[in-house]
Scaffold this motif. Sequence first.
Motif, PDB file in Angstrom:
ATOM      1  N   GLU A   1      13.995   9.132  30.594  1.00 52.47           N
ATOM      2  CA  GLU A   1      13.564   8.147  29.601  1.00 52.47           C
ATOM      3  C   GLU A   1      14.525   6.958  29.574  1.00 52.47           C
ATOM      4  O   GLU A   1      14.095   5.796  29.454  1.00 52.47           O
ATOM      5  CB  GLU A   1      13.493   8.798  28.216  1.00 52.47           C
ATOM      6  N   THR A   2      15.814   7.244  29.705  1.00 51.31           N
ATOM      7  CA  THR A   2      16.806   6.166  29.756  1.00 51.31           C
ATOM      8  C   THR A   2      16.612   5.300  30.992  1.00 51.31           C
ATOM      9  O   THR A   2      16.662   4.061  30.916  1.00 51.31           O
ATOM     10  CB  THR A   2      18.234   6.745  29.730  1.00 51.31           C
TER      11      THR A   2
ATOM     12  N   ARG B   1      13.880   4.750  32.686  1.00 56.81           N
ATOM     13  CA  ARG B   1      12.679   3.918  32.525  1.00 56.81           C
ATOM     14  C   ARG B   1      12.937   2.782  31.540  1.00 56.81           C
ATOM     15  O   ARG B   1      12.486   1.654  31.735  1.00 56.81           O
ATOM     16  CB  ARG B   1      11.501   4.775  32.042  1.00 56.81           C
TER      17      ARG B   1
ATOM     18  N   LYS C   1      14.636  15.179  31.186  1.00 54.14           N
ATOM     19  CA  LYS C   1      13.572  14.352  30.612  1.00 54.14           C
ATOM     20  C   LYS C   1      14.162  13.188  29.830  1.00 54.14           C
ATOM     21  O   LYS C   1      13.713  12.040  29.958  1.00 54.14           O
ATOM     22  CB  LYS C   1      12.678  15.206  29.718  1.00 54.14           C
ATOM     23  N   GLU C   2      15.165  13.466  29.020  1.00 51.67           N
ATOM     24  CA  GLU C   2      15.785  12.403  28.222  1.00 51.67           C
ATOM     25  C   GLU C   2      16.487  11.389  29.115  1.00 51.67           C
ATOM     26  O   GLU C   2      16.434  10.176  28.857  1.00 51.67           O
ATOM     27  CB  GLU C   2      16.773  13.019  27.229  1.00 51.67           C
TER      28      GLU C   2
ATOM     29  N   SER D   1      16.726   7.032  25.185  1.00 55.14           N
ATOM     30  CA  SER D   1      15.916   8.144  24.687  1.00 55.14           C
ATOM     31  C   SER D   1      16.063   8.231  23.176  1.00 55.14           C
ATOM     32  O   SER D   1      17.179   8.319  22.654  1.00 55.14           O
ATOM     33  CB  SER D   1      16.362   9.466  25.329  1.00 55.14           C
TER      34      SER D   1
END
Length: 414
Positions: A299-300, A302, A295-296, A249
């Motif tokens: 992101e990691t 993904r 959310k962060e 992220s």
Amino acid sequence: MKIVVYTLGCKVNQYESEGLMFSLKSLGNEVFSEIVPADVYILNSCAVTNEAEKKSRQTIAKFKACNPNAKIYVCGCASQKNSKQFNDIDGVVYVKGTANKLSLIDDFNKTGVDIDDLPITYNEEFKVEPTKTRAYIKIQDGCNNFCSYCVIPYLRGRSRSRDLMSILKEVDELSKYVKEIVITGIDITDYKIDGERAFSKLIEMLEPYKNIRFRLGSLEQGLIDENFINAMKNSNICPHFHLSLQSGSDTVLKRMNRKYTTKQYLKSIKLINKNFKNPSITTDVIVGFPQETNKEFEETLRFVKKAGFYNIHIFPYSKRSGTLAEKMPQVDGNIKKERVKKLSLINEKLNEKFIKKAKRFQHQILVEEFDGEYYIGYTENYIKCYIIEKCEINEFVNVKIKQKFKDGALAIKI
């Protein structure tokens, strides 16, 4: 005298412990790296996480269980950070920090605490005896990055590089005994010659050693450019890149004071994959960094899938006193545990996928040990292989990978 030198933590600690052991042996002592009954125990400690410090203290209890009357000496990052946590333990007679570790063995009648100032130049104190199939060479010490979660720059000091000729002299000596050498340091990416970054130059200077297989320690993303790639392609360095990530992220990376974005990091991965056949890329990820949102974290998850790592070393964030991250709002411990589980499941799938792909290639392993059933060694891209056929220790063997097995893969000689 019977002496144990026990090592916790990084490859730099391991290198320095091997230097201590070599010096102790040259003085006529019987020296061991495992915990056995002994007259003196030397603990080379680690402080990268709270758990590492705790393990350092627990190790002393194991020493005392082996010999309650032994003298115990402590050095390393954990004692540099907080010497009192060891000096107050019964049986510990002398505490040193990260600097001048070799002075530990000058006189085993020393007592008290002696934490030296951190050096500003590279200290050429260690000579290492090759005792295994793989050797370590330390080229650099200290760190200037000051990531917001990390205490190491405060314990190891500023970045400083070893003289190139000294490195090559040690490579030349080790090449008579071992067939693989690992280049290590606290931040080898920052290796300098005459004040200028020169890691690619160092790689070029290793080209004549064709009988040695080299590996690199942990790298920073900013090192990966065309000069580095070209130097690697002309060398005998294994295509295994441990490229430190810490988070997928961008907002977390900024809070960590990391010096890149996920876009820049992915560009480095693409450059590696473009120029090497079946390279492996491994990394470190910190889970539950202060203020990390769902959310962060997603992101990691993904990002690591997109990057296609072979293996991820996963660490739940550990608060370190004296760092900027210590003062940030913390993530609940149970949330960190759940995130570790989620990332671990993805890591298992990435690992399986990489080993499945590796079945298409021929590999060369350096046979390092026999465990009573299997001969064990690592491929050039760092897959741990188990071979049931007879092999010679410290010899290269060509293999084909059959399937995932234990913590690596089952392989057959070809």
